[in-house]
Design a protein around this motif. Structure first.
Motif, mmCIF file in Angstrom:
data_model
loop_
_atom_site.group_PDB
_atom_site.id
_atom_site.type_symbol
_atom_site.label_atom_id
_atom_site.label_comp_id
_atom_site.label_asym_id
_atom_site.label_seq_id
_atom_site.Cartn_x
_atom_site.Cartn_y
_atom_site.Cartn_z
ATOM 1 N N VAL A 1 -80.574 -8.076 20.852
ATOM 2 C CA VAL A 1 -81.963 -8.261 20.462
ATOM 3 C C VAL A 1 -82.245 -7.279 19.331
ATOM 4 C CG1 VAL A 1 -84.371 -8.104 21.220
ATOM 5 C CG2 VAL A 1 -82.616 -8.941 22.796
ATOM 6 N N GLU B 1 -87.541 -9.417 16.098
ATOM 7 C CA GLU B 1 -87.291 -10.234 17.286
ATOM 8 C C GLU B 1 -87.958 -11.610 17.147
ATOM 9 O OE1 GLU B 1 -87.646 -9.809 22.135
ATOM 10 O OE2 GLU B 1 -87.947 -8.020 20.901
ATOM 11 N N ALA C 1 -85.596 -16.817 22.996
ATOM 12 C CA ALA C 1 -85.875 -15.394 22.844
ATOM 13 C C ALA C 1 -85.322 -14.931 21.504
ATOM 14 C CB ALA C 1 -85.235 -14.614 23.989
ATOM 15 N N ARG D 1 -87.010 -8.197 26.833
ATOM 16 C CA ARG D 1 -87.378 -8.955 25.638
ATOM 17 C C ARG D 1 -88.882 -8.898 25.432
ATOM 18 N NH1 ARG D 1 -83.068 -12.488 28.034
ATOM 19 N NH2 ARG D 1 -81.266 -11.947 26.768
#
Length: 120
Positions: free
Chosen positions: A39, A46, A30, A110
């Motif tokens: 994040v 990202e 991720a 996410r």
């Protein structure tokens, strides 16, 4: 299994990287900064972070991004694809790997998760 302090910590019972012969299989990464657990804001940031996590895993395993032969991309919003493709063009400017992609729901809010197969 390959481990290294620079690799993001797995969130379950799996190996971040596995070597099989001359190939490396990197588990989905991720866009989480392994140092901060945060994040970054925006799909491009990202995506860059997820690819940077793959880069770290490959370098810890004696490989590099230029040896990536296949990527699987999981993302949450079709409208993000142009930005994702722009990041891929930055990271793989001359010889992009094969790629599969799927729109999915991802845990923890996410927006992207990417796995990779690379030569050693």
């Amino acid at each position: 299994m390959i481990s290294h302090p620079d690799l993001p910590k797995p969130l379950g019972p799996y190996s971040p990287v596995v070597r099989a012969g001359d190939m490396l299989y990197v588990s989905a990464q991720a866009g989480v900064d392994p140092r901060t657990g945060q994040v970054p804001n925006g799909i491009a940031a990202e995506c860059r972070q997820a690819l940077d996590n793959i880069r770290r895993a490959l370098e810890a395993s004696g490989s590099s991004m230029v040896k990536v032969v296949k990527i699987t991309l999981f993302y949450t919003r079709i409208e993000d694809l142009p930005e994702i493709n722009a990041v891929f063009n930055e990271v793989f400017p001359t010889a992009p790997p094969a790629r599969s992609a799927a729109i999915v729901g991802l845990a923890g809010g996410r927006s992207i998760s990417i796995d990779a197969i690379a030569a050693t």
